[in-house]
Design a protein around this motif. Structure first.
Motif, mmCIF file in Angstrom:
data_model
loop_
_atom_site.group_PDB
_atom_site.id
_atom_site.type_symbol
_atom_site.label_atom_id
_atom_site.label_comp_id
_atom_site.label_asym_id
_atom_site.label_seq_id
_atom_site.Cartn_x
_atom_site.Cartn_y
_atom_site.Cartn_z
ATOM 1 N N GLY A 46 -21.762 23.683 13.937
ATOM 2 C CA GLY A 46 -23.007 23.630 14.721
ATOM 3 C C GLY A 46 -24.198 23.611 13.768
ATOM 4 N N GLU A 47 -25.086 24.585 13.897
ATOM 5 C CA GLU A 47 -26.251 24.670 13.004
ATOM 6 C C GLU A 47 -25.911 25.351 11.678
ATOM 7 N N MET A 48 -24.748 25.960 11.613
ATOM 8 C CA MET A 48 -24.408 26.808 10.466
ATOM 9 C C MET A 48 -23.698 26.035 9.354
ATOM 10 N N GLU A 130 -26.830 15.013 5.271
ATOM 11 C CA GLU A 130 -26.012 13.878 5.708
ATOM 12 C C GLU A 130 -24.851 14.373 6.564
ATOM 13 N N ALA A 131 -24.150 15.403 6.075
ATOM 14 C CA ALA A 131 -22.982 15.941 6.792
ATOM 15 C C ALA A 131 -23.392 16.516 8.142
ATOM 16 N N LYS A 132 -24.463 17.291 8.155
ATOM 17 C CA LYS A 132 -24.865 17.957 9.403
ATOM 18 C C LYS A 132 -25.278 16.938 10.463
ATOM 19 N N ALA A 133 -26.066 15.943 10.054
ATOM 20 C CA ALA A 133 -26.522 14.933 11.017
ATOM 21 C C ALA A 133 -25.332 14.118 11.547
ATOM 22 N N MET A 134 -24.434 13.723 10.645
ATOM 23 C CA MET A 134 -23.267 12.928 11.065
ATOM 24 C C MET A 134 -22.366 13.719 12.012
ATOM 25 N N PRO A 171 -23.344 5.723 14.137
ATOM 26 C CA PRO A 171 -24.198 6.904 14.044
ATOM 27 C C PRO A 171 -25.654 6.491 13.954
ATOM 28 N N ARG A 172 -26.515 7.252 14.576
ATOM 29 C CA ARG A 172 -27.922 6.861 14.595
ATOM 30 C C ARG A 172 -28.796 7.973 14.036
ATOM 31 N N THR A 173 -30.003 7.585 13.685
ATOM 32 C CA THR A 173 -30.993 8.565 13.257
ATOM 33 C C THR A 173 -32.263 8.268 14.041
ATOM 34 N N ASP A 174 -32.958 9.299 14.461
ATOM 35 C CA ASP A 174 -34.111 9.125 15.345
ATOM 36 C C ASP A 174 -35.411 9.140 14.539
ATOM 37 N N PRO A 175 -36.193 8.056 14.589
ATOM 38 C CA PRO A 175 -37.453 8.047 13.841
ATOM 39 C C PRO A 175 -38.525 8.928 14.492
ATOM 40 N N VAL A 176 -39.137 9.749 13.664
ATOM 41 C CA VAL A 176 -40.220 10.635 14.122
ATOM 42 C C VAL A 176 -41.422 10.379 13.212
ATOM 43 N N PRO A 241 -32.373 16.767 9.315
ATOM 44 C CA PRO A 241 -31.141 16.860 10.099
ATOM 45 C C PRO A 241 -31.181 17.934 11.193
ATOM 46 N N PHE A 242 -32.253 17.946 11.999
ATOM 47 C CA PHE A 242 -32.416 18.946 13.067
ATOM 48 C C PHE A 242 -32.751 18.248 14.377
ATOM 49 N N PRO A 243 -31.870 17.569 15.083
ATOM 50 C CA PRO A 243 -30.501 17.414 14.586
ATOM 51 C C PRO A 243 -30.267 16.151 13.749
ATOM 52 N N MET A 244 -31.002 15.078 13.975
ATOM 53 C CA MET A 244 -30.681 13.859 13.186
ATOM 54 C C MET A 244 -31.870 12.909 13.186
ATOM 55 N N SER A 245 -32.948 13.364 12.572
ATOM 56 C CA SER A 245 -34.170 12.576 12.565
ATOM 57 C C SER A 245 -34.495 12.052 11.173
ATOM 58 N N LEU A 246 -35.368 11.052 11.169
ATOM 59 C CA LEU A 246 -36.004 10.598 9.935
ATOM 60 C C LEU A 246 -37.496 10.814 10.127
ATOM 61 N N MET A 247 -38.078 11.709 9.328
ATOM 62 C CA MET A 247 -39.508 11.966 9.437
ATOM 63 C C MET A 247 -40.255 10.898 8.640
ATOM 64 N N ILE A 248 -41.199 10.225 9.291
ATOM 65 C CA ILE A 248 -41.978 9.163 8.646
ATOM 66 C C ILE A 248 -43.397 9.693 8.479
#
Ligand SMILES: [Zn+2]
Length: 316
Positions: A46-48, A130-134, A171-176, A241-248
């Motif tokens: 999970g988060e740990m 990488e591991a946590k987001a995946m 697998p995806r990553t969410d742009p923020v 990776p909280f949970p799977m973003s890319l901060m721009i």
């Protein structure tokens, strides 16, 4: 040299500069890679993050057998090669991580705490992200979003296939977007209610479908604080990776100055001049206001403005 030597050397931006070669061409050999006796695994529940206690912190890298002995793996993903040695991310689930907390030889805590407190060697942060987001993506995508059948992990975790309708899922990553609006020598910071006391940060929000980064920056700043922005300048990105973003990260030129806070999004927002922002970065603010820690991109976006002023927008 920094125009503000009092700020000290520029700290490293967390979760970036990975030493892992993702070696995508090896993803079909995951089984053979896992049999490499030198292979290592990061174990996530999970988060740990599970680590072995070491020198006041933790060592997050386990041998494949040692990782398997901790708990039953729900999923395993091939992260890539570190100096030619395979690295995996192994997901054991939230409950298994809780159970392991009883063990005295392990240090088990969330990735934010690990990053902020420097509990693992810095080179482990990018592969942990990488591991946590995946693994989060796999945990939330066990069923096909097209037909609802159970899907299967393939290509060492980099795709899920649906045996029923043959759809493939990646697998995806969410742009923020995370941005600092600038009005001459002032910048706009906001506070969310969940922030620790005294912390102010950049505004941020998800990029919506059909939107450019610049449009998202302008829309979020207008929605959250009522400020209209003109020119937007890209600064840097950070995996988050909280949970799977890319901060721009961006700086934006404010065209208006009257703030109207959207209280459903923010507790407050106001202008800070460069000197006040500098004191916040330095943790020397008279009433103990501060910025996010240096591991986060917000610190770096604010610091660039403190160092360069409105020139950070790219105008002489
Ligand atoms: Zn399907």
């Amino acid at each position: 040299m920094s125009p503000r030597p009092d700020l000290g050397p520029k700290p490293h931006l967390g979760y970036t500069a990975s030493l892992i070669d993702r070696a995508a061409h090896r993803r079909l050999d995951a089984k053979a890679l896992a049999e490499d006796t030198r292979a290592g695994a990061y174990v996530v529940g999970g988060e740990m993050i599970i680590t072995r206690k070491r020198d006041g912190g933790g060592d997050p890298l386990f041998g494949i057998d040692a990782a398997g002995a901790l708990a039953t793996a729900q999923e395993s993903v091939f992260l890539g090669l570190a100096d030619g040695v395979p690295r995996f991310g192994v997901g054991i689930g939230k409950d298994a991580a809780e159970t392991l907390k009883a063990r005295n030889d392990l240090l088990i805590t969330d990735l934010r705490t690990i990053a902020v407190q420097g509990l693992v060697a810095p080179e482990h942060l990018p592969p942990l992200a990488e591991a946590k987001a995946m693994l989060h993506w796999h945990a939330r995508h066990r069923f096909c979003s097209n037909c609802g059948a159970a899907s299967m992990l393939v290509e060492a975790g980099w795709r899920r296939d649906c045996p029923a309708c043959k759809a493939t899922h990646f697998p995806r990553t969410d742009p923020v977007v995370i941005m600092l609006a600038i009005d001459g020598d002032r910048c706009l910071l906001g506070r969310q209610t969940r922030f620790v006391k005294g912390m102010w940060s950049c505004l941020a929000g998800f990029v919506e479908p059909g939107e450019t980064i610049e449009e998202a920056v302008r829309r979020e700043t207008r929605e959250e604080a009522g400020i209209t922005c003109g020119q937007v300048r890209y600064f840097a990105t950070q995996p988050w990776p909280f949970p799977m973003s890319l901060m721009i990260g961006c700086h934006a030129e404010a065209l208006t100055t009257d703030i109207a806070v959207d209280r459903s999004e923010l507790e407050d927002a106001r202008w800070f001049d460069r000197e006040e922002a500098a004191l916040m970065l330095l943790r020397r603010h008279p009433v103990k206001l501060g910025t996010p820690p240096a591991v986060a991109i917000a610190y770096h976006i604010i610091r660039a403005f403190v160092e360069e002023g409105a020139a950070v927008l790219g105008r002489a």
